[in-house]
Structure formats: C-alpha cells, structure tokens
Design a protein around this motif. Structure first.
Motif, mmCIF file in Angstrom:
data_model
loop_
_atom_site.group_PDB
_atom_site.id
_atom_site.type_symbol
_atom_site.label_atom_id
_atom_site.label_comp_id
_atom_site.label_asym_id
_atom_site.label_seq_id
_atom_site.Cartn_x
_atom_site.Cartn_y
_atom_site.Cartn_z
ATOM 1 N N SER A 107 34.892 34.261 -18.291
ATOM 2 C CA SER A 107 33.635 34.199 -19.055
ATOM 3 C C SER A 107 33.674 35.125 -20.259
ATOM 4 C CB SER A 107 32.456 34.570 -18.150
ATOM 5 O OG SER A 107 32.322 33.666 -17.074
ATOM 6 N N LEU A 108 34.233 36.332 -20.067
ATOM 7 C CA LEU A 108 34.351 37.271 -21.172
ATOM 8 C C LEU A 108 35.265 36.721 -22.253
ATOM 9 C CD1 LEU A 108 33.854 40.051 -22.445
ATOM 10 C CD2 LEU A 108 35.781 40.917 -21.089
ATOM 11 N N ASN A 109 36.379 36.113 -21.854
ATOM 12 C CA ASN A 109 37.321 35.570 -22.830
ATOM 13 C C ASN A 109 36.694 34.451 -23.648
ATOM 14 O OD1 ASN A 109 40.175 35.383 -23.860
ATOM 15 N ND2 ASN A 109 39.926 33.306 -23.081
ATOM 16 N N PHE A 165 37.973 30.590 -12.258
ATOM 17 C CA PHE A 165 37.742 29.661 -13.363
ATOM 18 C C PHE A 165 36.280 29.664 -13.804
ATOM 19 C CE2 PHE A 165 41.239 27.924 -10.761
ATOM 20 C CZ PHE A 165 42.275 28.097 -11.666
ATOM 21 N N CYS A 166 35.976 28.945 -14.856
ATOM 22 C CA CYS A 166 34.632 28.927 -15.445
ATOM 23 C C CYS A 166 34.172 27.492 -15.660
ATOM 24 C CB CYS A 166 34.619 29.647 -16.795
ATOM 25 S SG CYS A 166 35.041 31.377 -16.709
ATOM 26 N N ILE A 167 32.918 27.273 -15.411
ATOM 27 C CA ILE A 167 32.283 25.996 -15.717
ATOM 28 C C ILE A 167 30.845 26.284 -16.124
ATOM 29 C CG2 ILE A 167 31.564 25.589 -13.323
ATOM 30 C CD1 ILE A 167 32.010 22.591 -13.837
ATOM 31 N N VAL A 168 30.346 25.560 -17.111
ATOM 32 C CA VAL A 168 28.983 25.774 -17.589
ATOM 33 C C VAL A 168 27.986 25.393 -16.494
ATOM 34 C CG1 VAL A 168 27.263 25.147 -19.330
ATOM 35 C CG2 VAL A 168 29.673 25.348 -19.968
ATOM 36 N N LYS A 169 27.019 26.250 -16.289
ATOM 37 C CA LYS A 169 26.005 26.001 -15.262
ATOM 38 C C LYS A 169 25.231 24.721 -15.571
ATOM 39 C CE LYS A 169 25.378 30.956 -14.461
ATOM 40 N NZ LYS A 169 24.440 32.112 -14.584
ATOM 41 N N ALA A 170 25.160 23.825 -14.587
ATOM 42 C CA ALA A 170 24.488 22.537 -14.788
ATOM 43 C C ALA A 170 22.999 22.718 -15.053
ATOM 44 C CB ALA A 170 24.706 21.639 -13.577
ATOM 45 N N SER A 171 22.409 23.768 -14.492
ATOM 46 C CA SER A 171 20.965 23.982 -14.629
ATOM 47 C C SER A 171 20.552 24.329 -16.057
ATOM 48 C CB SER A 171 20.512 25.103 -13.686
ATOM 49 O OG SER A 171 21.212 26.308 -13.989
ATOM 50 N N ASN A 174 28.325 30.632 -17.788
ATOM 51 C CA ASN A 174 29.337 30.076 -16.889
ATOM 52 C C ASN A 174 29.144 30.538 -15.452
ATOM 53 O OD1 ASN A 174 31.147 28.733 -18.932
ATOM 54 N ND2 ASN A 174 31.224 30.834 -19.707
ATOM 55 N N GLU A 175 29.642 29.735 -14.539
ATOM 56 C CA GLU A 175 29.731 30.097 -13.134
ATOM 57 C C GLU A 175 31.121 29.716 -12.633
ATOM 58 O OE1 GLU A 175 26.783 27.923 -11.035
ATOM 59 O OE2 GLU A 175 27.554 25.956 -11.634
ATOM 60 N N HIS A 176 31.457 30.163 -11.418
ATOM 61 C CA HIS A 176 32.795 29.880 -10.903
ATOM 62 C C HIS A 176 32.959 28.397 -10.588
ATOM 63 C CE1 HIS A 176 30.335 30.535 -7.255
ATOM 64 N NE2 HIS A 176 31.126 29.609 -6.727
ATOM 65 N N LEU A 177 34.175 27.915 -10.775
ATOM 66 C CA LEU A 177 34.505 26.526 -10.445
ATOM 67 C C LEU A 177 34.871 26.385 -8.979
ATOM 68 C CD1 LEU A 177 34.988 23.617 -11.435
ATOM 69 C CD2 LEU A 177 37.341 24.284 -11.969
ATOM 70 N N GLU A 178 35.500 27.426 -8.411
ATOM 71 C CA GLU A 178 35.863 27.405 -6.999
ATOM 72 C C GLU A 178 35.949 28.828 -6.477
ATOM 73 O OE1 GLU A 178 40.457 26.909 -6.541
ATOM 74 O OE2 GLU A 178 39.808 25.425 -8.046
ATOM 75 N N MET A 179 35.848 28.939 -5.119
ATOM 76 C CA MET A 179 35.957 30.234 -4.453
ATOM 77 C C MET A 179 37.190 30.214 -3.560
ATOM 78 S SD MET A 179 33.323 32.280 -5.292
ATOM 79 C CE MET A 179 33.142 33.401 -3.899
ATOM 80 N N VAL A 180 38.024 31.242 -3.686
ATOM 81 C CA VAL A 180 39.207 31.368 -2.846
ATOM 82 C C VAL A 180 39.182 32.759 -2.227
ATOM 83 C CG1 VAL A 180 41.718 31.348 -2.751
ATOM 84 C CG2 VAL A 180 40.513 29.815 -4.329
#
Length: 312
Positions: free
Chosen positions: A72-74, A149-155, A137-143
């Motif tokens: 997200s920072l990048n 990773f980053c994905i734009v929040k749908a809300s 952004n929010e995380h795309l997956e949790m491990v």
C-alpha cells in the motif's frame, strides 16, 4: 528484458542528475533546479513503479514488498512520484513562459530561490494529496495471519467522499497538467513569433544580419528545450489522457482485465507510454543541448581517466 530496461532508465536519469548538478551545461541555476528535480522525480517513478511494483510482481512474488502495508505504501509513493514528475513539467513550462513572455515579472519569479520553493512545494503537496491512496487498499489473501498483496476495497465505490476524491485526483493528473502545458506552450510560441518579427524588422532597418543576433539564438535554444520536454510529455501522456476522459463519459473502469477489449488495450498502452516518459528527458537533453553532451562525455570518460592516474 524488463529488468534491463529498468536499469537503463534508472542509469539514464542518474546520469542526467549528476551531469546537470555540476552546473556546467550553460543553463541558468533556475532551469537547472527544475531539470534536476524532474530527473529525480522520474527516477522515483522508475524505482517505485517499474522496479518495486511491476518487476517485483513478475519475478519476486511473495517478497517483503508484497506484504500489504508495504504494498500500500509503495502504491501511494508511485502516485506521488508520478504527480511530482507531471507537475514539475508544468511548472518548468510556466517558468519558461514567464521568462519569455513576462519581462517585468521575470526578474522576480525566474530565480533560484523561487525554483527551490516551487519544487519543495510540489513534492510536499504531491505526498499529502496521495496519502488517501495508502488507505484505499486491503489484503488480497491471508497466509498464516499475514496479509499479502493489495486490492482496492470494494466498499469505496459506494462512498460519495471517495468518488469525489477520485474525480479530484484524475482532474489533478492528467487533465489539468495536459491543458495547462498546451495553453502555456501556445502562448509562449505566439509571443516568440511576434517578438522575432519585431526584432527582425528593427535589425533590417539597421542593416544588421539576423544570424549575428545572440538574443534570437538564445530564444531559439530555449524554445527547442521547452517544446522538446513539454511536447514529449503531451505525446506520451496523450493515450492516458484520452482513456481518463473515457472513464468519465463512457462508463468504463480502470485496470480492465479483458485484454481483448479495446479500452483495456488503450489503458495498458497508455501506461507503457507513461513509464517511457520517465526516461525521455535525458535523451532530449542529449539531442538539444551541446554542452550537456560534452559534460556527459566527460563524466563517462572520468573512470577511464582515473584508472590511468592510479599506478598498477
């Protein structure tokens, strides 16, 4: 190939920074400040966008750069660097407009101090303006409870405040810079053509030859450098500008994944040309400035000269 291109782009901008910073290219300190700042901003675009984002995504998946807060920072820094590069081009164009067209204001505005203030303001405001990008952004997956990773929040698409910010952001870059650069260049060229006609008429009345006029030669060099830099920006950002217009009036979206769709092709072509604009200025200096070429040759030859001085 992408790694090699990124290294070449970064190296080209580093050479431009070093060469211009020496102050031996026959340019005023005001112009040199702007050109160095533009080269720094372009270098940051290559680092954050091309290397840390694109190359990392292709070759180094699940590196520390993919950790969601770092990702997200990048992304926020990518947009900050792009805004700096674009708006420094605008203010460089504005500075040359003042220097050429506004004689009374030139002595006060076209100074080293003003250039430093403008550059610092552009970098500061670009950073502040893109702070919300970090939080989109929010995380795309949790491990193992680690966000990746980053994905734009749908809300966000349903929030009026975010829609307003998005509209403000694309208006700020690239709509406003594109229009301002075209307008300032048109006014500058009009003023130079008119001034040159008057000056030629005066010199003919004094039986003088145009080719002995140093003032017209300086104007010619200034307009070549100005048009080369701003013209390169207009050409390389044209596709992105058209695509941004389409997103507002045709209803298409950014980051379209259907690569058979013409709008997706347009978006990715615009992105490619936008990245190319981050290394074009160095080549412009080489072509347009003889003293820059001489200084560049001196810098490139310096390591060879140094090895001859060191005894084996």
């Amino acid at each position: 190939m992408q790694v090699q291109q990124a290294v070449m782009k970064a190296f080209g901008n580093l050479l431009a920074i070093v060469t211009l910073s020496r102050g031996k290219c026959g340019l005023s300190k005001c112009i040199t400040h702007y050109l160095v700042a533009m080269a720094v901003a372009d270098l940051l675009v290559i680092i954050f966008d091309v290397i840390f984002y694109e190359i990392n995504d292709i070759y180094f998946s699940y590196s520390f750069l993919d950790y969601t807060p770092i990702c997200s920072l990048n992304i926020a820094l990518v947009f900050t660097a792009i805004d700096c590069s674009v708006w420094l081009t605008v203010f460089f164009t504005f500075d040359r407009f003042i220097a050429i067209c506004c004689q009374r204001l030139r002595e006060k505005y076209c100074t080293e101090r003003t250039a430093a203030i403008v550059i610092a303001t552009v970098f500061g405001l670009s950073f502040v303006e893109n702070i919300p990008i970090y939080f989109e952004n929010e995380h795309l997956e949790m491990v193992d409870n680690v966000p990746w990773f980053c994905i734009v929040k749908a809300s966000l698409s349903n929030l009026p405040l975010w829609v307003a910010y998005f509209f403000f952001d694309i208006t700020l870059t690239p709509f406003a810079p594109f229009v301002l650069i075209v307008l300032l260049n048109a006014l500058t060229i009009k003023n130079i053509v008119r001034a040159n006609r008057v000056r030629r008429a005066l010199r003919r009345s004094n039986n003088s030859e145009d080719y002995n006029d140093p003032e017209m030669e300086n104007r010619r060099k200034s307009i070549i450098l100005l048009l080369a830099i701003s013209g390169s920006f207009i050409l390389l950002w044209m596709v992105t500008f058209v695509y941004s217009v389409c997103t507002q009036f045709v209803g298409i979206q950014f980051m379209f994944r259907d690569y058979n769709n013409p709008f997706a092709i347009m978006e990715h072509t615009g992105y490619m040309l936008q990245c190319l604009s981050s290394c074009s200025n160095t080549f412009i200096y080489v072509v347009a400035q003889a003293k820059f070429r001489d200084e560049l040759k001196h810098i490139l030859k310096y390591p060879l000269t140094l090895t001859k001085l060191v005894p084996s």
